[in-house]
Design a protein around this motif. Sequence first.
Motif, PDB file in Angstrom:
ATOM      1  N   ALA A  83       0.957  -1.443  -0.024  1.00 20.83           N
ATOM      2  CA  ALA A  83       0.147  -0.070   0.439  1.00 20.83           C
ATOM      3  C   ALA A  83       0.545   0.888  -0.516  1.00 20.83           C
ATOM      4  O   ALA A  83       0.605   2.467  -0.343  1.00 20.83           O
ATOM      5  N   SER A  84       2.164   1.467   0.724  1.00 16.65           N
ATOM      6  CA  SER A  84       2.547   2.379   1.054  1.00 16.65           C
ATOM      7  C   SER A  84       3.984   2.319  -0.701  1.00 16.65           C
ATOM      8  O   SER A  84       3.691   3.935  -0.886  1.00 16.65           O
ATOM      9  N   GLU A  85       4.068   1.763  -0.991  1.00 13.40           N
ATOM     10  CA  GLU A  85       4.813   1.599  -2.020  1.00 13.40           C
ATOM     11  C   GLU A  85       3.646   1.957  -3.608  1.00 13.40           C
ATOM     12  O   GLU A  85       4.059   2.731  -4.123  1.00 13.40           O
ATOM     13  N   PHE A  86       2.217   2.070  -3.425  1.00 20.06           N
ATOM     14  CA  PHE A  86       1.760   2.183  -4.837  1.00 20.06           C
ATOM     15  C   PHE A  86       1.451   3.663  -4.505  1.00 20.06           C
ATOM     16  O   PHE A  86       1.709   4.095  -5.250  1.00 20.06           O
ATOM     17  N   ALA A  87       1.364   3.955  -3.085  1.00 16.80           N
ATOM     18  CA  ALA A  87       0.893   5.488  -2.710  1.00 16.80           C
ATOM     19  C   ALA A  87       1.970   6.089  -4.085  1.00 16.80           C
ATOM     20  O   ALA A  87       1.602   6.971  -4.604  1.00 16.80           O
ATOM     21  N   GLN A  88       2.869   5.863  -3.260  1.00 24.90           N
ATOM     22  CA  GLN A  88       4.064   6.712  -3.851  1.00 24.90           C
ATOM     23  C   GLN A  88       3.640   6.791  -5.566  1.00 24.90           C
ATOM     24  O   GLN A  88       4.492   6.966  -6.543  1.00 24.90           O
ATOM     25  N   THR A  89       3.916   5.327  -6.605  1.00 20.47           N
ATOM     26  CA  THR A  89       3.772   5.180  -7.604  1.00 20.47           C
ATOM     27  C   THR A  89       2.929   5.795  -8.429  1.00 20.47           C
ATOM     28  O   THR A  89       3.517   6.556  -9.289  1.00 20.47           O
ATOM     29  N   TRP A 147      -9.585  10.553  -0.429  1.00 21.27           N
ATOM     30  CA  TRP A 147      -8.167  10.252  -0.884  1.00 21.27           C
ATOM     31  C   TRP A 147      -7.585  10.341   0.162  1.00 21.27           C
ATOM     32  O   TRP A 147      -6.279  11.007  -0.536  1.00 21.27           O
ATOM     33  N   ARG A 148      -7.764  10.718   1.326  1.00 22.59           N
ATOM     34  CA  ARG A 148      -6.347  11.282   1.890  1.00 22.59           C
ATOM     35  C   ARG A 148      -5.397  10.786   2.284  1.00 22.59           C
ATOM     36  O   ARG A 148      -3.520  10.581   2.291  1.00 22.59           O
ATOM     37  N   LYS A 149      -5.380   9.148   2.464  1.00 25.59           N
ATOM     38  CA  LYS A 149      -4.614   8.249   2.022  1.00 25.59           C
ATOM     39  C   LYS A 149      -3.534   7.866   1.231  1.00 25.59           C
ATOM     40  O   LYS A 149      -2.749   7.562   1.565  1.00 25.59           O
ATOM     41  N   LEU A 150      -4.448   8.626  -0.027  1.00 27.66           N
ATOM     42  CA  LEU A 150      -3.899   7.648  -0.744  1.00 27.66           C
ATOM     43  C   LEU A 150      -3.293   8.989  -1.552  1.00 27.66           C
ATOM     44  O   LEU A 150      -2.320   8.553  -2.485  1.00 27.66           O
ATOM     45  N   CYS A 151      -3.937  10.308  -2.171  1.00 26.35           N
ATOM     46  CA  CYS A 151      -3.443  11.307  -2.634  1.00 26.35           C
ATOM     47  C   CYS A 151      -3.495  12.626  -1.284  1.00 26.35           C
ATOM     48  O   CYS A 151      -4.851  12.988  -1.370  1.00 26.35           O
ATOM     49  N   PRO A 152      -2.398  12.400   0.005  1.00 24.65           N
ATOM     50  CA  PRO A 152      -2.797  13.848   0.540  1.00 24.65           C
ATOM     51  C   PRO A 152      -2.919  15.012  -0.004  1.00 24.65           C
ATOM     52  O   PRO A 152      -3.416  15.922   0.608  1.00 24.65           O
ATOM     53  N   ASP A 153      -2.465  15.235  -1.651  1.00 23.59           N
ATOM     54  CA  ASP A 153      -1.490  16.599  -1.991  1.00 23.59           C
ATOM     55  C   ASP A 153      -2.992  16.722  -2.624  1.00 23.59           C
ATOM     56  O   ASP A 153      -3.436  18.091  -2.221  1.00 23.59           O
ATOM     57  N   PHE A 154      -4.534  16.203  -2.741  1.00 26.18           N
ATOM     58  CA  PHE A 154      -5.106  16.959  -3.053  1.00 26.18           C
ATOM     59  C   PHE A 154      -6.308  16.915  -2.576  1.00 26.18           C
ATOM     60  O   PHE A 154      -7.687  17.703  -2.697  1.00 26.18           O
ATOM     61  N   VAL A 155      -5.964  16.502  -0.676  1.00 27.42           N
ATOM     62  CA  VAL A 155      -6.897  16.706  -0.300  1.00 27.42           C
ATOM     63  C   VAL A 155      -7.012  18.173   1.103  1.00 27.42           C
ATOM     64  O   VAL A 155      -6.345  18.451   0.932  1.00 27.42           O
ATOM     65  N   VAL A 203       3.197   8.436 -11.071  1.00 26.45           N
ATOM     66  CA  VAL A 203       2.342   9.156 -11.957  1.00 26.45           C
ATOM     67  C   VAL A 203       1.542  10.722 -12.494  1.00 26.45           C
ATOM     68  O   VAL A 203       1.150  10.994 -13.644  1.00 26.45           O
ATOM     69  N   ILE A 204       0.963  10.687 -11.352  1.00 27.53           N
ATOM     70  CA  ILE A 204       0.174  11.848 -11.694  1.00 27.53           C
ATOM     71  C   ILE A 204       1.024  12.602 -11.592  1.00 27.53           C
ATOM     72  O   ILE A 204       0.635  14.106 -11.892  1.00 27.53           O
ATOM     73  N   GLU A 205       2.486  13.202 -11.095  1.00 30.46           N
ATOM     74  CA  GLU A 205       3.248  14.355 -11.464  1.00 30.46           C
ATOM     75  C   GLU A 205       3.636  13.975 -13.220  1.00 30.46           C
ATOM     76  O   GLU A 205       3.696  15.173 -13.838  1.00 30.46           O
ATOM     77  N   ASP A 206       4.047  12.727 -13.508  1.00 36.05           N
ATOM     78  CA  ASP A 206       4.429  13.137 -15.029  1.00 36.05           C
ATOM     79  C   ASP A 206       3.104  13.039 -15.939  1.00 36.05           C
ATOM     80  O   ASP A 206       3.679  13.539 -16.502  1.00 36.05           O
ATOM     81  N   GLY A 207       2.299  12.689 -15.528  1.00 38.73           N
ATOM     82  CA  GLY A 207       1.000  13.247 -16.541  1.00 38.73           C
ATOM     83  C   GLY A 207       0.675  14.521 -16.282  1.00 38.73           C
ATOM     84  O   GLY A 207      -0.446  14.187 -17.215  1.00 38.73           O
ATOM     85  N   GLY A 208       0.944  14.798 -15.407  1.00 41.37           N
ATOM     86  CA  GLY A 208       0.065  16.849 -14.705  1.00 41.37           C
ATOM     87  C   GLY A 208      -1.145  16.135 -14.341  1.00 41.37           C
ATOM     88  O   GLY A 208      -2.355  17.052 -15.335  1.00 41.37           O
TER      89      GLY A 208
END
Length: 609
Positions: A194-200, A430-438, A204-209
């Motif tokens: 789970a931790s590794e996927f959050a980083q992945t 989304w705070r666990k998966l994408c904290p920057d979006f919350v 992906v979000i950063e590369d894809g914009g």
Amino acid sequence: MEQIEVELENEGNLDVCDRTQKYNVKPQNVISKSDIPVTKKRRPLTLEKKLDIIKRSDRGENLSQIGRSLDLNRSTVGTIIKDKTRILQHIKGSAPMKSTIITKQRSGVIANMEKLLILWLEDQNQRHAPLSLVLIQEKAKGLYGDLKNKRGESSTDVEPFMASRGWFNRFKIRANLHNIKVNGEAARVDAKAASEFAQTLAAVIEDGGYNARCVFNVDETGLYWKKMPHRTYIAKEEKSRPGFKAAKDRLTLLLGGNAAGDFKLKPLLVYHSENPRAFKGILKASLPVIWKSNPKAWVTLPVFEDWFWHHFVPEVKLYCAKNNLPFKILLVLDNAPGHPAFLDDFHPDIKVLYLPPNTTTLLQPMDQGVIASFKAYYLRRTFSQATKATEGENAQTLKEFWKGYNIYNAVRNIGESWNEVTQTNMNGVWRKLCPDFVDDFQGFEETVDQVTENLVEMGRQLELEIVADDVNQLLSSHSEELSNEDLMQLEEQKVADEVVEPPPPKRFMTKQMAKAFRMIDSALALFEEQDANCYRFASVSRTVNNALSCYKQIYEEKKKASVQLSLVSFFRKVETEPVPSNHSAPKCAPNSLSKSPEKTPSPSTSFSN
């Protein structure tokens, strides 16, 4: 030469070229692999696929259209349609829908046990529950024992059943269950993955914009739409009643939205019946859900693919266009059986990322509070309707209300409950998966515990003896494993389920619309008599009339069409008899200036006023 031929026969494992080189034999008439015609591999069709073909044919699609859409030969489709009667009989006999052959129906306690076991295995697979041989054997023994007790048969009246490994291997072949994974032990939640996927995902979000408005998640959940807390008298009475229990009637919902929380997708609802009785006169397109059906009420691969192409893509594309966003979407999914593994190849502008196994409870956004809140809102809305129905002059009893509560009422409540889920809720999960979006999430405006307190209070008003634990147990039961009793009830439902023809659509009647407008005018007049504030009444009256403008336009058009009668409608047809011709009259010469004789009238139809 004879010795060489004998040795060649003994060396069947050698390639033809190797053998000819070893014995210096000229390879006469040797056929290369490229010369061998490639035959198309036969694809066995499951009963589920055959039923889909039959339904398409009944809807009016021709053989060529069905074949093209399913990548099948026209002759194959025709053969299946010709065999329609036998296929439907086999399905009614509770044959496994994944079976690829139609065999003679088996009978007895073991055969019935296997039908229920198939249903249980498929449900476990839908829920990502781990399976082991020992677990399946224990479940089979338990189902066998309960079925035997239900029939009231002693051990000497039925065949013995040991649930051996040999039985399981034969059972897998009969039921075509080779795709179901059987593990040695139960899988555990994988926190590291789970931790590794959050980083992945972040990479992906950063590369894809991608921004928060273009990242989506959807998830399935079951819902027993007509279920009361188990300690209430209604639940106890229903449990003691013979036949199918309405509380066991389950549907599946697909809920989701974007990470920003400002766009919720229209819920996908899968039910076991295509046209329930409660939908008589109702257009499915007008429902607050996307209505689909299959015998198990599950989100299968065909259902998900249809939803993706015909609903998800158009909805999201329209959302992006309205908000001036580029149509570039990231969809996060779990690895449920109904989610195609190759979905990432479906659309060039939609990237699909799958959660690792055994991480759903930690990462799946919809599982972090959205689905739980939705189910609590649904139960509260249902209780609120029951409270209103049991009050006033024409009050019903709770038992009468619950008896009349049908799937159409449930669908409307599902739509309203989904509307209650707030943007803050949709964003905060989304705070666990994408904290920057919350955005500065402080918690849900209304927690499930607060809704539970409301439900307990409503229960007291309805004279139901329930506490918070009863409500929590009911809310959690929607995701629990099917018990042996549940499986038996679902089988009874399948047998008793009736197919209802699509009802005629509703239509407006001029007289009924005029009656409704008069009633509304009367109601407004009553408010005007009591309201001393004329400005307030004028505002209400204006709002009501503006809201009814669409109906008034329809009414005026229908009224105008009813009075515009054609000119012919003012005349009636009169048949005239032919007048005999006058043979004695002199014939006129051509170009004569004399008066032409009267022409003989021919039989015709004239109009008289």
